[in-house]
Scaffold this motif. Sequence first.
Motif, mmCIF file in Angstrom:
data_model
loop_
_atom_site.group_PDB
_atom_site.id
_atom_site.type_symbol
_atom_site.label_atom_id
_atom_site.label_comp_id
_atom_site.label_asym_id
_atom_site.label_seq_id
_atom_site.Cartn_x
_atom_site.Cartn_y
_atom_site.Cartn_z
ATOM 1 N N GLY A 142 -3.998 -1.181 -3.569
ATOM 2 C CA GLY A 142 -3.421 -0.274 -2.581
ATOM 3 C C GLY A 142 -2.367 0.668 -3.135
ATOM 4 O O GLY A 142 -1.772 1.435 -2.388
ATOM 5 N N ILE A 143 -2.146 0.623 -4.442
ATOM 6 C CA ILE A 143 -1.156 1.490 -5.093
ATOM 7 C C ILE A 143 -1.914 2.591 -5.836
ATOM 8 O O ILE A 143 -2.662 2.310 -6.768
ATOM 9 N N THR A 150 0.873 -1.175 0.000
ATOM 10 C CA THR A 150 0.000 0.000 0.000
ATOM 11 C C THR A 150 0.903 1.216 0.000
ATOM 12 O O THR A 150 1.719 1.396 0.900
ATOM 13 N N THR A 151 0.778 2.036 -1.032
ATOM 14 C CA THR A 151 1.627 3.218 -1.158
ATOM 15 C C THR A 151 0.968 4.241 -2.069
ATOM 16 O O THR A 151 0.122 3.891 -2.897
ATOM 17 N N HIS A 152 1.339 5.478 -1.896
ATOM 18 C CA HIS A 152 0.846 6.527 -2.792
ATOM 19 C C HIS A 152 1.507 6.430 -4.154
ATOM 20 O O HIS A 152 0.919 6.827 -5.156
ATOM 21 N N ALA A 153 2.761 5.963 -4.194
ATOM 22 C CA ALA A 153 3.485 5.852 -5.461
ATOM 23 C C ALA A 153 4.404 4.629 -5.428
ATOM 24 O O ALA A 153 5.226 4.508 -4.532
ATOM 25 N N LEU A 154 4.239 3.769 -6.396
ATOM 26 C CA LEU A 154 5.146 2.646 -6.570
ATOM 27 C C LEU A 154 6.073 3.004 -7.731
ATOM 28 O O LEU A 154 5.613 3.331 -8.821
ATOM 29 N N CYS A 205 5.244 15.242 -7.493
ATOM 30 C CA CYS A 205 3.908 14.644 -7.420
ATOM 31 C C CYS A 205 3.334 14.803 -6.012
ATOM 32 O O CYS A 205 4.064 15.070 -5.070
ATOM 33 N N PRO A 206 2.027 14.613 -5.867
ATOM 34 C CA PRO A 206 1.403 14.799 -4.558
ATOM 35 C C PRO A 206 1.539 13.611 -3.604
ATOM 36 O O PRO A 206 1.006 13.652 -2.499
ATOM 37 N N ALA A 207 2.238 12.572 -3.985
ATOM 38 C CA ALA A 207 2.355 11.375 -3.144
ATOM 39 C C ALA A 207 3.047 11.703 -1.820
ATOM 40 O O ALA A 207 4.022 12.440 -1.783
ATOM 41 N N GLN A 208 2.535 11.111 -0.767
ATOM 42 C CA GLN A 208 3.124 11.273 0.564
ATOM 43 C C GLN A 208 4.033 10.109 0.925
ATOM 44 O O GLN A 208 4.813 10.186 1.870
ATOM 45 N N SER A 209 3.917 9.006 0.180
ATOM 46 C CA SER A 209 4.777 7.856 0.412
ATOM 47 C C SER A 209 5.106 7.217 -0.925
ATOM 48 O O SER A 209 4.362 7.374 -1.895
#
Length: 124
Positions: free
Chosen positions: A71-72, A18-22, A105-109
């Motif tokens: 979750g990605i 589970t991640t904001h960006a893989l 990018c807006p990803a936090q993780s």
Amino acid sequence: MASLNISVRAASSPTQTTTHALVALVPDKKPLAPTLRELDKALAGTLSRALANGDFTPSAGAHCWLPGTGGIQRVLLIGAGSPEPRTVATDRNIAENLAKALIACPAQSAQISLDGITKKTPQA
């Protein structure tokens, strides 16, 4: 100025996270590595279509965002270039472009999968 925090952890499969960006490093070789084939399957073939359509070329440092699954939230493809010979300059280019894309990018993780590239063996 944006900041980038990095933590390292092992994952059995990038598609089981589970991640904001893989982030997937994609070498300029065929066929795709098993982990990249697994990711492509999870993305319903979006990765292979991006390659086939020319939307993404895996030259060192090239990048392309794809929508995620499960979750990605999103997938960042980063070109890793030719597996041989790899140089420090090429690796630096890949790392710099990866960092720039993540910061923008807006990803936090983010989770970075290194499975698509070959390991550099030390010279004797």
